[in-house]
Design a protein around this motif. Sequence first.
Motif, PDB file in Angstrom:
ATOM      1  N   THR A  16       0.828  -1.203   0.000  1.00  0.00           N
ATOM      2  CA  THR A  16       0.000   0.000   0.000  1.00  0.00           C
ATOM      3  C   THR A  16       0.866   1.259   0.000  1.00  0.00           C
ATOM      4  OG1 THR A  16      -1.714  -1.185   1.221  1.00  0.00           O
ATOM      5  CG2 THR A  16      -1.832   1.214   1.226  1.00  0.00           C
ATOM      6  N   SER A  17       1.886   1.287   0.835  1.00  0.00           N
ATOM      7  CA  SER A  17       2.756   2.461   0.880  1.00  0.00           C
ATOM      8  C   SER A  17       3.523   2.628  -0.431  1.00  0.00           C
ATOM      9  CB  SER A  17       3.708   2.384   2.066  1.00  0.00           C
ATOM     10  OG  SER A  17       4.526   1.257   1.939  1.00  0.00           O
ATOM     11  N   PHE A  18       3.950   1.529  -1.039  1.00  0.00           N
ATOM     12  CA  PHE A  18       4.619   1.617  -2.338  1.00  0.00           C
ATOM     13  C   PHE A  18       3.676   2.189  -3.401  1.00  0.00           C
ATOM     14  CE2 PHE A  18       5.609  -0.306  -6.465  1.00  0.00           C
ATOM     15  CZ  PHE A  18       6.859   0.257  -6.671  1.00  0.00           C
ATOM     16  N   SER A  19       2.437   1.753  -3.397  1.00  0.00           N
ATOM     17  CA  SER A  19       1.463   2.253  -4.373  1.00  0.00           C
ATOM     18  C   SER A  19       1.194   3.743  -4.183  1.00  0.00           C
ATOM     19  CB  SER A  19       0.147   1.494  -4.250  1.00  0.00           C
ATOM     20  OG  SER A  19       0.323   0.144  -4.514  1.00  0.00           O
ATOM     21  N   ILE A  20       1.062   4.166  -2.941  1.00  0.00           N
ATOM     22  CA  ILE A  20       0.794   5.584  -2.669  1.00  0.00           C
ATOM     23  C   ILE A  20       1.982   6.442  -3.092  1.00  0.00           C
ATOM     24  CG2 ILE A  20       0.492   7.252  -0.792  1.00  0.00           C
ATOM     25  CD1 ILE A  20      -1.284   5.161   0.577  1.00  0.00           C
ATOM     26  N   ILE A  21       3.192   6.012  -2.770  1.00  0.00           N
ATOM     27  CA  ILE A  21       4.384   6.777  -3.140  1.00  0.00           C
ATOM     28  C   ILE A  21       4.539   6.825  -4.659  1.00  0.00           C
ATOM     29  CG2 ILE A  21       6.911   6.721  -3.059  1.00  0.00           C
ATOM     30  CD1 ILE A  21       6.639   5.783  -0.164  1.00  0.00           C
ATOM     31  N   HIS A  22       4.275   5.718  -5.314  1.00  0.00           N
ATOM     32  CA  HIS A  22       4.388   5.667  -6.767  1.00  0.00           C
ATOM     33  C   HIS A  22       3.382   6.610  -7.436  1.00  0.00           C
ATOM     34  CE1 HIS A  22       5.410   3.977 -10.623  1.00  0.00           C
ATOM     35  NE2 HIS A  22       4.130   3.722 -10.853  1.00  0.00           N
ATOM     36  N   ARG A  23       2.145   6.595  -6.980  1.00  0.00           N
ATOM     37  CA  ARG A  23       1.127   7.491  -7.545  1.00  0.00           C
ATOM     38  C   ARG A  23       1.453   8.958  -7.277  1.00  0.00           C
ATOM     39  NH1 ARG A  23      -4.063   6.009  -9.177  1.00  0.00           N
ATOM     40  NH2 ARG A  23      -4.317   3.768  -9.285  1.00  0.00           N
ATOM     41  N   LEU A  24       1.962   9.238  -6.096  1.00  0.00           N
ATOM     42  CA  LEU A  24       2.332  10.609  -5.767  1.00  0.00           C
ATOM     43  C   LEU A  24       3.450  11.105  -6.680  1.00  0.00           C
ATOM     44  CD1 LEU A  24       1.889  12.963  -3.757  1.00  0.00           C
ATOM     45  CD2 LEU A  24       3.711  11.958  -2.404  1.00  0.00           C
ATOM     46  N   GLN A  25       4.441  10.279  -6.926  1.00  0.00           N
ATOM     47  CA  GLN A  25       5.527  10.670  -7.822  1.00  0.00           C
ATOM     48  C   GLN A  25       5.027  10.881  -9.247  1.00  0.00           C
ATOM     49  OE1 GLN A  25       8.625   7.781  -7.450  1.00  0.00           O
ATOM     50  NE2 GLN A  25       9.423   8.688  -5.571  1.00  0.00           N
ATOM     51  N   LEU A  26       4.120  10.042  -9.700  1.00  0.00           N
ATOM     52  CA  LEU A  26       3.568  10.222 -11.043  1.00  0.00           C
ATOM     53  C   LEU A  26       2.790  11.528 -11.155  1.00  0.00           C
ATOM     54  CD1 LEU A  26       2.335   6.649 -12.001  1.00  0.00           C
ATOM     55  CD2 LEU A  26       4.201   7.941 -13.012  1.00  0.00           C
ATOM     56  N   LYS A  27       2.028  11.849 -10.131  1.00  0.00           N
ATOM     57  CA  LYS A  27       1.259  13.092 -10.160  1.00  0.00           C
ATOM     58  C   LYS A  27       2.177  14.310 -10.125  1.00  0.00           C
ATOM     59  CE  LYS A  27      -3.258  11.979  -8.423  1.00  0.00           C
ATOM     60  NZ  LYS A  27      -3.945  12.607  -9.526  1.00  0.00           N
ATOM     61  N   LEU A  28       3.242  14.238  -9.335  1.00  0.00           N
ATOM     62  CA  LEU A  28       4.147  15.381  -9.238  1.00  0.00           C
ATOM     63  C   LEU A  28       4.960  15.582 -10.512  1.00  0.00           C
ATOM     64  CD1 LEU A  28       5.473  15.160  -5.579  1.00  0.00           C
ATOM     65  CD2 LEU A  28       3.980  16.872  -6.564  1.00  0.00           C
ATOM     66  N   THR A  29       5.332  14.508 -11.175  1.00  0.00           N
ATOM     67  CA  THR A  29       6.133  14.667 -12.384  1.00  0.00           C
ATOM     68  C   THR A  29       5.302  15.135 -13.570  1.00  0.00           C
ATOM     69  OG1 THR A  29       5.864  12.324 -12.895  1.00  0.00           O
ATOM     70  CG2 THR A  29       7.871  12.981 -11.722  1.00  0.00           C
ATOM     71  N   THR A  30       4.006  14.881 -13.577  1.00  0.00           N
ATOM     72  CA  THR A  30       3.174  15.327 -14.693  1.00  0.00           C
ATOM     73  C   THR A  30       2.559  16.696 -14.450  1.00  0.00           C
ATOM     74  OG1 THR A  30       1.239  14.191 -13.798  1.00  0.00           O
ATOM     75  CG2 THR A  30       2.592  12.986 -15.377  1.00  0.00           C
ATOM     76  N   HIS A  31       2.733  17.239 -13.255  1.00  0.00           N
ATOM     77  CA  HIS A  31       2.161  18.548 -12.948  1.00  0.00           C
ATOM     78  C   HIS A  31       2.958  19.642 -13.652  1.00  0.00           C
ATOM     79  CE1 HIS A  31      -0.051  21.518 -10.686  1.00  0.00           C
ATOM     80  NE2 HIS A  31       1.088  22.098 -10.370  1.00  0.00           N
ATOM     81  N   ILE A  32       2.252  20.602 -14.233  1.00  0.00           N
ATOM     82  CA  ILE A  32       2.897  21.724 -14.905  1.00  0.00           C
ATOM     83  C   ILE A  32       2.860  22.918 -13.956  1.00  0.00           C
ATOM     84  CG2 ILE A  32       2.792  23.304 -16.849  1.00  0.00           C
ATOM     85  CD1 ILE A  32       1.419  21.051 -18.410  1.00  0.00           C
TER      86      ILE A  32
END
Length: 67
Positions: A16-32
């Motif tokens: 669960t923690s791996f999934s949350i961290i992974h999703r957070l990183q994806l959201k931060l890298t795609t944010h403009i």
Amino acid sequence: MPQLDTSTWFTTILSTSFSIIHRLQLKLTTHIFSPNPTPKDLKTLKHHNPWDKKWTKSYLPLSLHQH
């Protein structure tokens, strides 16, 4: 009851923690991010005064006639 079986807790918490961290990183890298605002020179800004001078003079406390 499977909730009380503690043998799978570590795996569940880790995944669960791996999934949350992974999703957070994806959201931060795609944010403009927007560019930084540039400061404006205060001398070039003109303030618009909507009051007419003849009306403001009569309402100023120092302009009242004293006895």
